[in-house]
Design an enzyme around this catalytic site. Structure first.
Site, mmCIF file in Angstrom:
data_model
loop_
_atom_site.group_PDB
_atom_site.id
_atom_site.type_symbol
_atom_site.label_atom_id
_atom_site.label_comp_id
_atom_site.label_asym_id
_atom_site.label_seq_id
_atom_site.Cartn_x
_atom_site.Cartn_y
_atom_site.Cartn_z
ATOM 1 N N ASP A 13 0.880 -1.116 -0.365
ATOM 2 C CA ASP A 13 0.044 0.065 -0.051
ATOM 3 C C ASP A 13 0.975 1.348 0.038
ATOM 4 O O ASP A 13 1.649 1.569 0.971
ATOM 5 C CB ASP A 13 -0.905 -0.010 1.210
ATOM 6 C CG ASP A 13 -1.933 1.022 1.203
ATOM 7 O OD1 ASP A 13 -2.118 1.667 0.139
ATOM 8 O OD2 ASP A 13 -2.471 1.101 2.047
ATOM 9 N N ASP B 195 -2.966 2.602 -6.107
ATOM 10 C CA ASP B 195 -1.860 2.528 -5.127
ATOM 11 C C ASP B 195 -1.814 1.421 -4.195
ATOM 12 O O ASP B 195 -1.053 1.342 -3.265
ATOM 13 C CB ASP B 195 -2.106 3.727 -4.228
ATOM 14 C CG ASP B 195 -3.505 3.818 -3.338
ATOM 15 O OD1 ASP B 195 -4.293 2.968 -3.835
ATOM 16 O OD2 ASP B 195 -3.725 4.754 -2.347
ATOM 17 N N GLU B 196 -2.467 0.410 -4.311
ATOM 18 C CA GLU B 196 -2.455 -0.888 -3.553
ATOM 19 C C GLU B 196 -2.739 -2.151 -4.252
ATOM 20 O O GLU B 196 -3.408 -2.017 -5.369
ATOM 21 C CB GLU B 196 -3.223 -0.758 -2.325
ATOM 22 C CG GLU B 196 -4.649 -0.779 -2.571
ATOM 23 C CD GLU B 196 -5.580 -0.790 -1.089
ATOM 24 O OE1 GLU B 196 -5.319 -1.877 -0.351
ATOM 25 O OE2 GLU B 196 -6.506 -0.185 -1.185
#
Length: 362
Positions: free
Chosen positions: A10, A105-106
């Site tokens: 993350d 983003d993860e």
């Protein structure tokens, strides 16, 4: 059977960190990515300097400005974020093809059997974080565990720029002290209900029988029973294609008033817009979900000629579907019966199966 090795990576305050990287004058300052401070837009991301003032993602920008009046507000640059996300995904794919990106983003990686034959997942996690920083100048936090549930919880444990490893023998001791509100699938309303039942932590949840949990939470009770024991058999799906995305809001009190419900509907539309942008998703079919005080459920859908993703488009389309559930009572427009939940989702017109995570709690 080989114990699974799952990594959840993350990025730390991703959008805000990209802005601070590209514009050095923002470094070390409270930065908010979203709309203007006096607008109804929501915060897409907040730097850690802004978070110290209580600013959080999905918060109205107007409230964020009240909490952090000295904060710098910038508009999101999604094309830039997408390019950085591609760089990150390329790093993941150097280790395994079993990569499931949850958003820009993860993502999850299953490194049980990896391309470099590295025996320890923690080694891979360290290498990935180092490589991400080398190529993007951004930091990432990572969690290592034997399931998606555990690895995601672990990645949140030592943010920012942290690494947490949960060994199979330590799963229960890791879960037990955690607040149930941190568990995936436990929203604000469910967490409040759990507290009323004396369930505050993972350990409290684990003391409840499966029958008790099903009695209070329906089929989700089975899920809560399993995760309190660290049981999560979900696989990392590298080819998952998202067919739908949405959000829903459960009210503390049932609502009848037309204007009040429209405000709630607008708030849901704003959150859906933010999630659509983060997932780089648009769709043509909008579905409105309404749950009444007696738990009866109604859904209405409309397919448009072009894909949409902006809040005002979602809102105006949802209102059209919403109107049939109102009537004039004593000269005032009210719902035909009290409403306890509203949801909006967007999908492609050829979606045959509803995504089980279609409606995510606000």
């Amino acid at each position: 059977m080989e114990t699974r090795k799952i990594i959840h990576v993350d990025m730390d305050a991703f959008y805000a960190s990209v802005e601070q990287r590209d514009f050095p004058e923002y470094k070390g300052k409270p930065l908010i990515v979203g709309g203007p401070p006096n607008s109804r837009s929501v915060v897409s991301a907040a730097s850690y300097e802004a978070r110290k003032f209580g600013v959080r993602s999905a918060m109205p920008c107007s409230k964020a400005a009240q909490l952090a009046p000295q904060a710098i507000f910038v508009f999101p640059r999604f094309e830039v974020y997408k390019e950085v996300s591609k760089q990150i995904r390329e790093i993941f794919l150097e280790y395994t093809d079993l990569v499931e990106m949850l958003s820009l983003d993860e993502g999850y990686l299953d490194v049980t059997f990896n391309k470099k034959n590295i025996p320890y997942a923690v080694t891979i996690a360290k290498e990935i974080r180092t490589e991400i920083f080398k190529r993007t100048e951004l930091t990432a936090s990572a969690g290592v565990g034997n399931s998606k549930f555990i690895s995601k919880l672990a990645s949140e444990k030592n943010k920012p720029n942290g690494l947490t490893v949960v060994l199979p023998d330590d799963v229960i001791s890791f879960i037990d002290p955690l607040p149930v509100s941190s568990f995936h699938g436990v929203g604000k309303v469910t967490a409040r209900k759990m507290k009323e039942l004396g369930i505050y932590t993972g350990k409290d949840l684990r003391t409840k029988s499966i029958d008790e949990l099903v009695q209070h939470f329906g089929k989700m009770g089975i899920y809560y029973y399993k995760i309190s024991r660290g049981e999560d058999e979900r696989m990392v799906q590298s080819s998952r294609e998202r067919k739908s995305l949405g959000a829903e809001s459960t009210f503390d009190r049932d609502k009848l008033d037309y204007d009040d419900l429209l405000k709630q509907l607008k708030d849901v539309a704003v959150v859906v817009e933010r999630r659509l942008e983060k997932k780089d998703f648009a769709g043509k079919t909008l579905t409105l979900k309404i749950k009444f005080y007696d738990f009866s459920l109604k859904t209405r859908s409309k397919t448009l000629s072009e894909p949409i993703f902006k809040a005002d488009e979602l809102y105006s389309t949802a209102i059209e579907l919403f109107e049939e559930f109102f009537e004039i009572k004593y000269g005032k427009k009210s719902a035909i019966k009290a409403i306890r939940l509203l949801g909006i989702s967007l999908s492609h017109p050829n979606s045959e199966n509803e995504d089980p995570n279609l409606f995510l709690n606000l």
